[in-house]
Design a protein around this motif. Structure first.
Motif, PDB file in Angstrom:
ATOM      1  N   ASP A 337     -18.184 -25.726  -7.829  1.00 49.58           N
ATOM      2  CA  ASP A 337     -17.166 -26.288  -8.719  1.00 49.58           C
ATOM      3  C   ASP A 337     -17.643 -27.673  -9.166  1.00 49.58           C
ATOM      4  O   ASP A 337     -17.491 -28.653  -8.450  1.00 49.58           O
ATOM      5  CB  ASP A 337     -15.832 -26.395  -7.972  1.00 49.58           C
ATOM      6  N   TYR A 338     -18.220 -27.732 -10.356  1.00 53.93           N
ATOM      7  CA  TYR A 338     -18.833 -28.987 -10.813  1.00 53.93           C
ATOM      8  C   TYR A 338     -17.803 -30.033 -11.216  1.00 53.93           C
ATOM      9  O   TYR A 338     -18.126 -31.214 -11.308  1.00 53.93           O
ATOM     10  CB  TYR A 338     -19.831 -28.707 -11.944  1.00 53.93           C
ATOM     11  N   HIS A 339     -16.572 -29.600 -11.442  1.00 53.26           N
ATOM     12  CA  HIS A 339     -15.502 -30.583 -11.685  1.00 53.26           C
ATOM     13  C   HIS A 339     -15.232 -31.373 -10.405  1.00 53.26           C
ATOM     14  O   HIS A 339     -15.141 -32.612 -10.425  1.00 53.26           O
ATOM     15  CB  HIS A 339     -14.225 -29.882 -12.158  1.00 53.26           C
ATOM     16  N   SER A 340     -15.143 -30.668  -9.269  1.00 51.66           N
ATOM     17  CA  SER A 340     -14.926 -31.357  -7.991  1.00 51.66           C
ATOM     18  C   SER A 340     -16.176 -32.130  -7.579  1.00 51.66           C
ATOM     19  O   SER A 340     -16.089 -33.168  -6.928  1.00 51.66           O
ATOM     20  CB  SER A 340     -14.536 -30.357  -6.897  1.00 51.66           C
ATOM     21  N   GLU A 342     -18.259 -33.697  -9.670  1.00 53.19           N
ATOM     22  CA  GLU A 342     -18.264 -34.940 -10.442  1.00 53.19           C
ATOM     23  C   GLU A 342     -17.214 -35.920  -9.924  1.00 53.19           C
ATOM     24  O   GLU A 342     -17.420 -37.136  -9.896  1.00 53.19           O
ATOM     25  CB  GLU A 342     -18.022 -34.638 -11.914  1.00 53.19           C
ATOM     26  N   LYS A 343     -16.084 -35.397  -9.441  1.00 55.18           N
ATOM     27  CA  LYS A 343     -15.002 -36.246  -8.967  1.00 55.18           C
ATOM     28  C   LYS A 343     -15.275 -36.805  -7.568  1.00 55.18           C
ATOM     29  O   LYS A 343     -15.028 -37.998  -7.316  1.00 55.18           O
ATOM     30  CB  LYS A 343     -13.693 -35.445  -8.951  1.00 55.18           C
ATOM     31  N   LYS A 360     -26.654 -28.846 -15.878  1.00 55.96           N
ATOM     32  CA  LYS A 360     -25.972 -29.816 -15.019  1.00 55.96           C
ATOM     33  C   LYS A 360     -26.894 -30.967 -14.577  1.00 55.96           C
ATOM     34  O   LYS A 360     -26.459 -31.857 -13.836  1.00 55.96           O
ATOM     35  CB  LYS A 360     -25.430 -29.126 -13.761  1.00 55.96           C
ATOM     36  N   MET A 363     -25.672 -34.624 -15.266  1.00 57.37           N
ATOM     37  CA  MET A 363     -24.579 -35.028 -14.377  1.00 57.37           C
ATOM     38  C   MET A 363     -25.122 -35.446 -13.009  1.00 57.37           C
ATOM     39  O   MET A 363     -24.707 -36.466 -12.449  1.00 57.37           O
ATOM     40  CB  MET A 363     -23.593 -33.859 -14.196  1.00 57.37           C
TER      41      MET A 363
END
Length: 404
Positions: A337-340, A342-343, A360, A363
């Protein structure tokens, strides 16, 4: 058509002519050993990614010795060798001081050392001229007896010595009281090549026995009469770990990560902590800052530290703030989960290899505050075979040592 790939050491000096005609490609070879005959037979063979190459004259009878680990070579060892030898050591090789230079010249054709070479100073130039040393060389005085590793100078150790010994140490620890009369009778001189770790109250008595004392690398530990413990690797100190100590001085030759939860009285267990670097959060730092050595580097991390020294795959959801220290191979999977990511990934320190989906990479690069390794896109399965490899039969692969 056949190929040979992923071989640590490949010796083709005696390859048969029919086999040579069938081999169209040799790739990913750590060390290739050949002669004039094999070069002619394999002249049309494609060679790729050859780490090292040794060409031996056809008229010389040379034996090959490979060691993954440690190898000790002394006079008796060399006298038992029939033909001149090539040694390839992935690890540590020690040449003893009883070796005669003429004997070594007669028996050692070549040395390739990936790791550590230990030898008397009188031999180091000759051995270096005989090949390649990829790593560290430890050269000690030829009339001294050498001790590798970490050696504790204690009464028990002294009792094992002959009188008036001359000793050489890679790393010497002097942390306990010593019988000074025993010391005087057993030792005439000492040299320390890497590091001396000594408690302050013993420095005056011990220093007079050590060659070039004021020029060597040393750590002087203020013990204040307390017991001193020494650890020579990175450690994690948590509630269970710390409870085995009682008001000690702890010297760690590496990094310390502090993960204390219930322990509030740090100095009850560790009066003084000396280490290269301390990693902890700001709350723990406030509890221990008065019990740290003066030169200790401190890194404040308010989150979970993830350390990878081998191979690690990251997938799924990252639910808490983390710091990543990568010293191996880190694979970021497609289903991460690249959203998590990054966060919650605060920072990455990379000394190894990070693989991730190509889209990715930007990022991940932004997360890498320190990048001393490599970050690259993941290879798709269909990309792993190129240049007609599908049509080539694999003859030999994934072998440490192969002689054809």
């Amino acid at each position: 058509m056949s190929k040979i790939s992923n071989i640590g050491v490949l010796d083709v000096r005696e390859i048969h002519e029919e086999l040579a005609k069938d081999v169209t490609k040799i790739e990913n070879i750590g060390l290739l050993i050949e002669n004039d005959r094999s070069k002619i037979l394999l002249k049309d063979t494609k060679m790729e990614n050859i780490g090292g190459n040794i060409k031996i004259p056809d008229d010389k009878n040379i034996d090959f010795i490979m060691e993954n680990g440690s190898l000790i070579i002394d006079r008796e060892y060399l006298e038992g060798v029939v033909n001149p030898i090539i040694i390839l050591v992935n690890g540590k090789v020690e040449f003893k001081k009883d070796i005669d230079l003429n004997l070594l010249n007669e028996k050692l054709y070549m040395a390739i050392i990936n790791g550590k070479l230990i030898c008397p100073k009188a031999l180091v130039g000759f051995i270096s001229s005989k090949g390649t040393i990829n790593g560290k060389t430890i050269a000690y005085s030829s009339k001294y007896t050498y001790f590798d590793g970490n050696i504790d100078l204690t009464d028990r150790f002294l009792k094992s010595l002959k009188s008036d010994s001359k000793l050489s140490f890679n790393r010497l620890l002097v942390l306990k009281d010593i019988d000074l009369q025993l010391l005087e009778s057993k030792i005439s001189n000492m040299e320390v090549l890497s590091k001396l770790i000594i408690v302050d109250k013993l420095e005056e008595e011990i220093s007079q026995y050590i060659d070039d004392y004021y020029g060597l690398n040393k750590i002087i530990i203020p013990s204040e009469g307390r017991e001193v413990k020494y650890i020579d690797e990175d450690i994690i100190i948590d509630d269970n770990f710390i409870r085995k100590y009682d008001d000690i001085v702890l010297y760690v030759d590496g990094e310390v990560e502090l993960k204390l939860e219930d322990i509030t009285d740090f100095n009850r267990y560790i009066h003084l902590l000396i280490c290269d670097k301390l990693i902890c959060n700001d709350k723990i730092y406030e509890k221990v800052k008065n019990n740290l050595g003066e030169d200790t580097e401190v890194e404040i991390i308010n989150g979970e530290l993830i350390v990878n020294t081998g191979k690690m795959n990251l997938s799924g959801v990252i639910e808490e703030e983390i710091f990543i220290k990568n010293m191996g191979k880190l694979v970021l999977e497609d289903d991460l989960d690249y959203h998590s990511f990054e966060k919650n990934v605060i920072s990455i320190i990379n000394y190894g290899l990070i693989e991730a989906p190509e889209e990715k990479i930007d990022m991940i690069t932004k997360k890498a505050d320190k990048n001393h390794g490599k970050i690259r896109g993941s290879k798709k399965k269909e990309q792993l075979k190129e240049n007609g490899d599908r049509e080539e039969k694999i003859l030999y692969t994934n072998i440490g040592e192969l002689k054809l």
